[in-house]
Design an enzyme around this catalytic site. Structure first.
Site, mmCIF file in Angstrom:
data_model
loop_
_atom_site.group_PDB
_atom_site.id
_atom_site.type_symbol
_atom_site.label_atom_id
_atom_site.label_comp_id
_atom_site.label_asym_id
_atom_site.label_seq_id
_atom_site.Cartn_x
_atom_site.Cartn_y
_atom_site.Cartn_z
ATOM 1 N NE ARG A 21 -21.999 9.506 11.557
ATOM 2 C CZ ARG A 21 -22.209 10.813 11.737
ATOM 3 N NH1 ARG A 21 -21.200 11.606 12.066
ATOM 4 N NH2 ARG A 21 -23.414 11.316 11.592
ATOM 5 C CG ASN A 39 -20.767 10.276 8.293
ATOM 6 O OD1 ASN A 39 -20.562 9.068 8.265
ATOM 7 N ND2 ASN A 39 -21.967 10.796 8.516
#
Length: 755
Positions: A21, A39
């Site tokens: 990320r 996520n």
């Protein structure tokens, strides 16, 4: 004009806990792309918007520029309506939906964190738990997915203000690094005695001091406790052997630097790459004659298991100590590695003089992985920490999710769904009750992490295996898989083929379809099924399991028809026991028959005076290989005859040739070498006869006997010279550690055949 495009993206693979990320965030900012990333239980979800060319570059870079620990398996893209969304954000995780994300294996400390560890100006100077998005604990601390801090064993360590700033700073390499911590907010190291009483203020310095004094120190690592002693201290190593009840099996050694490894062992480019890579397994290397390690560490061994430090704690300890350390699993022989703190103090207090401990809990116990190097390939011997739970990707889909329960010894379990087969860490020998508990806990943990609810359970045919009983106690559809077929299927699947192939499965024991003990098998196999088309000649095992522990018994069985066998040294060494076993053989009581290649090696080892009694599995064969001359030698002839149902390799003929050569005064090392070559040529002759009858010229070599590099080398050489294509293992062990994968492959293939 460059029109605006907005896309929805799903990324699957090892993309959580690896800085994915933050990578996406930085990539988006660099390319001027807006949107968000988060996520979920299946992986990473992205929405990205920007000029069409920028979005195209963004999508390409998701695959090509991913972080070092990431493994991108799939990127799916759908077009969305533009929203003119400002900036790019990381959103909170969403735990709902199907679980398909993969958990990263634990990874060795990266160079950036090492630099901080030894920089006196850094706030993490000499802090044993330094980590970032590119390194550190992963699988051994994960409790659930998505991989966020609350779902790990770091949940009990709230971040301090400084760590929180790093965690939330998109420009920092600890941006969303879940195990981030420092001396102010993270786990702490202590050194204590067996009753938990402190032994000093500087745990690392005190541990090194005790080790120099010849003491045994239990060290809490990533996946459990190790037992450490000075590798140059013979008495300390001997005491460790006695307390651990490990008579002969070699210990592994951890050394501070690659240069130190080179002083101990011969290191080629492949070995260097795996030694210094992120997985940091134990690597089996050929020893130098002048290596500064006590003979008590690996008695009589040509090879030494060596590893480099893979956690900050190990780096600190090895640098403080300065010379090689024995670092072996923290257990008594045949028990699983200890990983819980209270349990460690209880179970290891009779072994260790001190305990180097910390308060970060371990969720999953995991032994160190072990590999060897063969023909520039890294070959797994024990697949565990650093590799598990990363999946093996298969060529075909599994129609239904499968749980494969593995073997009794060197157990692993496998959960398969889609095209992924998730192989567990090494679990061990299920005859031990604590190991059996680990077996069931591992199945539950992996099922939860990966969201796999099996519809089918695959198991060995042996009715007395604990893994078989576990399978039978489930409510799932049962798929029984013959042991040696599982070996061969694992090798075929690694090679990306369903067969057909000639599977050569050589190992110690496996339950045969006829109820006898198989172990020297030639199978005409696909992943779905097999015919037994050849095998080593069967011989009795006097005393059954006693013959496994006492190779001289197999020598007696193989020498039944040899004139004056009682005059051989192996017979004289046993005295009256030899005659007692000969009478047992004549009575045919307690003498199950076997075609085992492992037992053939045992017999030859005993005849040559290499090993009469073993203290660990495969010991006689390992020492026989090491005794053999390494240069090319002629091999003993072995007849291959058709008995009407299968081709039979005359193993007794090989043994008789060994005896004849020994009686002529031939050096035992040369005899051992000729035996290896003779067996390799017998394998080739048998495969050639099968190929002439069937047209199949693909051979798959599997089973623990092929961990013998000398036999493997010579077998591959003669097979390739005869025009065969040969498959060997490189992703799962050839020994029983790969059985669960093979079982899953067979179950999937049978499912596909029915559909």
């Amino acid at each position: 004009m460059n029109p605006i495009r907005r896309v929805g993206v799903r990324v699957e693979g090892v993309v959580q806990g690896v800085g994915f990320r933050p990578f996406v965030h930085g990539l988006a900012e660099r390319l001027g792309v807006s949107g968000h990333v988060s996520n979920d239980a299946a992986g990473v979800v992205i929405e990205a918007e920007g000029p069409r060319e920028a979005v195209a570059g963004f999508l390409k870079a998701l695959r090509t520029d991913a972080p070092p620990l990431a493994a991108v398996e799939g990127v799916s893209v759908v077009d969305l309506s533009p929203r003119d969304e400002p900036g790019f954000r990381i959103l909170d995780s969403d735990a709902s939906g199907p679980r398909r994300t993969l958990i990263s294996a634990d990874s060795a400390t990266c160079e950036a964190c090492l630099a901080e560890l030894f920089d006196p100006r850094d706030r993490r100077y000499r802090y044993p738990f330094v980590n970032c998005t590119d390194c550190g604990p992963r699988y051994t601390i994960v409790r659930d997915v998505p991989y966020d801090r609350p779902n790990t064993t770091m949940a009990g360590f709230p971040m301090c203000e400084a760590c929180a700033r790093e965690y939330h700073d998109p420009t920092d390499r600890r941006f969303h690094a879940q195990p981030v911590c420092c001396p102010d907010c993270g786990p702490r190291l202590r050194i204590v005695d067996g009753r938990g009483r402190p032994l000093g203020q500087d745990p690392i310095a005190r541990a090194a001091e005790l080790l120099r004094a010849g003491m045994i120190v239990a060290v809490k690592g990533l996946g459990g406790y190790h037992l450490a002693v000075d590798a140059g201290h013979s008495r300390a190593a001997a005491v460790l052997r006695a307390r651990k009840r490990r008579e002969d099996k070699p210990f592994a050694v951890m050394v501070p630097t690659l240069d130190e490894v080179r002083r101990l062992c011969h290191v080629d480019e492949t070995a260097e790459r795996v030694l210094t890579g992120r997985r940091r397994p134990i690597v089996l290397l050929d020893r130098r004659d002048d290596g500064a390690v006590s003979d008590a560490v690996a008695p009589g061994e040509r090879r030494l298991g060596v590893m480099l430090p893979y956690t900050p704690l190990h780096h600190l300890l090895t640098r403080e100590f300065g010379t090689p350390l024995v670092l072996t699993s923290g257990n008594v022989s045949d028990e699983p590695i200890t990983f819980a703190d209270d349990d460690a103090l209880s179970r290891l207090s009779g072994i260790a003089d001190a305990f180097l401990v910390h308060d970060r809990p371990i969720q999953v116990r995991a032994d160190d992985s072990v590999v060897s190097v063969w023909r520039d390939k890294v070959v797994p011997v024990r697949r565990s920490r650093g590799y598990a739970p990363e999946p093996v990707t298969c060529a075909h889909e599994f129609p239904r999710p499968v749980l494969a329960c593995g073997a009794e010894l060197k157990n692993t379990v496998c959960l398969a769904s889609g095209r992924r087969a998730v192989l567990s860490q090494h679990i061990g020998d299920l005859k031990n009750p604590e190991t059996l508990r680990t077996f069931t806990e591992t199945i539950e943990h992996l099922s939860r992490l990966f969201g796999i609810e099996p519809a089918v359970v695959a198991h060995d045919l042996h009715p007395d295996y604990a893994s078989t009983r576990y399978a039978e106690d489930t409510d799932l559809e049962l798929v029984g898989v013959q042991h040696h077929h599982a070996h061969v299927a694992a090798c075929l699947a690694e090679g990306g083929t369903d067969g057909p192939a000639i599977g050569v499965a050589f190992d110690g024991t496996g339950y045969g379809l006829d109820g006898t003990v198989w172990g020297g098998e030639f199978l005409l196999a696909t992943c779905a099924g097999f015919d037994r088309v050849g095998h080593l000649a069967t011989v009795p095992m006097p005393g059954g399991e006693a013959a496994v522990r006492q190779p001289w018994r197999m020598a007696a069985a193989y020498l039944r028809s040899v004139a004056d066998a009682d005059e051989l040294a192996v017979a004289r060494r046993q005295g009256s026991d030899w005659e007692r076993v000969r009478r047992l053989l004549d009575s045919k009581v307690a003498t199950p028959v076997t075609s085992s290649a492992g037992r053939l090696f045992d017999a030859v080892a005993a005849i040559l005076g290499v090993r009469d009694v073993v203290t660990y599995e495969g010991q006689a064969a390992i020492e026989l290989e090491q005794r053999a001359e390494r240069h090319h030698t002629d091999g003993y002839p072995a007849d291959v005859v058709d008995d009407g149902s299968a081709l039979v390799v005359d193993g007794p003929g090989l043994v008789h040739a060994v005896v004849d050569d020994l009686r002529r005064g031939t050096d035992a090392g040369l005899v051992a070498s000729r035996f290896h070559t003779g067996l390799a040529r017998a394998i080739e002759r048998t495969c050639s006869e099968i190929a002439d009858r069937t047209g199949v010229r693909l051979v798959a070599l599997s089973g623990g006997v092929f961990a013998n590099r000398l036999l493997l080398d010579r077998t591959v050489d003669v097979l390739e010279a005869a025009g065969f294509t040969v498959l060997t293992h490189s992703r799962v062990p050839c020994n029983d550690g790969g059985i669960s994968f093979g079982q899953a492959v067979v179950a999937g293939a049978r499912d596909r055949a029915r559909s």
